[in-house]
Design an enzyme around this catalytic site. Structure first.
Site, PDB file in Angstrom:
ATOM      1  CG  HIS A  73      80.308 -13.341  75.464  1.00  0.00           C
ATOM      2  ND1 HIS A  73      79.691 -12.489  75.510  1.00  0.00           N
ATOM      3  CD2 HIS A  73      81.186 -13.032  74.067  1.00  0.00           C
ATOM      4  CE1 HIS A  73      79.822 -11.472  74.552  1.00  0.00           C
ATOM      5  NE2 HIS A  73      80.664 -11.974  73.488  1.00  0.00           N
ATOM      6  CD  GLU A  74      84.093 -15.113  72.985  1.00  0.00           C
ATOM      7  OE1 GLU A  74      83.439 -14.868  71.772  1.00  0.00           O
ATOM      8  OE2 GLU A  74      84.174 -13.663  73.592  1.00  0.00           O
TER       9      GLU A  74
ATOM     10  CG  HIS B  13      79.973 -14.949  69.751  1.00  0.00           C
ATOM     11  ND1 HIS B  13      78.796 -14.214  69.788  1.00  0.00           N
ATOM     12  CD2 HIS B  13      80.699 -14.354  70.636  1.00  0.00           C
ATOM     13  CE1 HIS B  13      79.015 -12.809  70.015  1.00  0.00           C
ATOM     14  NE2 HIS B  13      80.359 -12.863  70.699  1.00  0.00           N
TER      15      HIS B  13
ATOM     16  CG  HIS C   6      78.216  -8.609  70.599  1.00  0.00           C
ATOM     17  ND1 HIS C   6      79.136  -8.302  69.738  1.00  0.00           N
ATOM     18  CD2 HIS C   6      78.724  -9.451  71.632  1.00  0.00           C
ATOM     19  CE1 HIS C   6      80.410  -8.880  70.206  1.00  0.00           C
ATOM     20  NE2 HIS C   6      80.025  -9.827  71.395  1.00  0.00           N
TER      21      HIS C   6
HETATM   22 ZN   LIG Z   1      81.150 -11.340  71.829  1.00  0.00          ZN
END
Ligand SMILES: [Zn+2]
Length: 262
Positions: A163-164, A167, A173
């Site tokens: 997930h990170e 980014h 998101h």
């Molecule tokens: Zn996040």
């Protein structure tokens, strides 16, 4: 917090400029000197966020001028990684480094994004990411220039790391999309009062053009920032799950492929 969010009761506002949109005023939490947006997005240091706020407030015309490279803005090719390659280092003090290697492998197996161990003598590695320990899981959005960090607390899993990295590649998101209220219901009454700013709905990227993706690894879980364990964000479509932290969805992969062409 189970989600690994970085939170604080100390909040302030600053400005960001997501892809294809004008400037947006956003609320962040100040955590260990970092301006943290939506629980895991590092906008910069608090000092940088304050400087951006002052600059935009002092120059109101800038919001219409299409300035693309200032401060916490994340827009355009200058925020993409050259050759889709992310030079990286792992802080020697980071526990369980295998989760990073597993997350990197997942990205490389499923997307055009590549990772290379940073060689500080290589000018092509001037911009790089460091995986370092911290109290939660967090990352900047896109390539910021020079050193940037992915923070991984002890509770952050391989899935959190995937997930990170999302980014770091440039994804926001999923539930922050402009059209999200067609797809989920946010129960602000169930959210910790000082965390309600994390549910402000304000990010619209070009990649919003793809279908809303409940299965995105970039979507909040049902109980994000819950004050009492009750669900805070509920899908309108029956039977779907949100907030998985196992793998990139087909939609995530399609979004990344679209993003790196933008
Ligand atoms: Zn996040």
């Amino acid at each position: 917090m189970a989600d690994g969010f970085l939170t604080s009761d100390t909040t302030d506002t600053t400005w960001i400029k997501p892809l294809d949109t004008g400037w947006k005023e956003v609320t962040y939490a100040a955590v260990d000197g970092l301006a943290v947006f939506e629980g895991c997005i590092i906008l910069g240091t608090v000092a940088e966020a304050q400087a951006v706020k002052k600059f935009v407030d002092d120059n109101p015309g800038i919001k219409e001028e299409g300035v693309e490279s200032f401060g916490t803005g994340i827009v355009g090719t200058q925020f993409r990684w050259k050759n889709n390659t992310i030079p990286f280092e792992i802080d020697p003090n980071l526990p369980n480094q295998q989760r990073v290697l597993d997350a990197i492998k997942h990205w490389q197996d499923n997307t055009p994004i590549k990772f290379v161990k940073r060689n500080s003598a290589d000018p092509a590695h001037r911009d790089f990411v460091v995986f370092r320990p911290g109290s939660g899981c967090a990352s900047s959005v896109g390539r910021r220039g020079g050193r940037q960090e992915i923070i991984l607390g002890s509770a952050c899993s391989t899935g959190n790391c995937i997930h990170e990295i999302g980014h770091t590649v440039g994804l926001w998101h999923e539930q922050s999309r402009k059209d999200r209220n067609q797809f989920v219901t946010v129960k602000l009454d169930a959210v910790v009062p000082n965390a309600r700013h994390n549910f402000n709905q304000h990010i619209q990227d070009g990649i919003d053009l793809l279908a809303y993706d409940y299965g995105s690894i970039m979507h909040y879980p049902r109980n994000a920032f819950s004050a009492n364990g009750e669900d805070t964000i509920i899908p309108k479509q029956a039977g779907v799950e949100i907030g998985q932290r196992k793998k990139l969805s087909a939609g995530d992969i399609a979004s990344v492929k679209k993003l790196i062409k933008s």
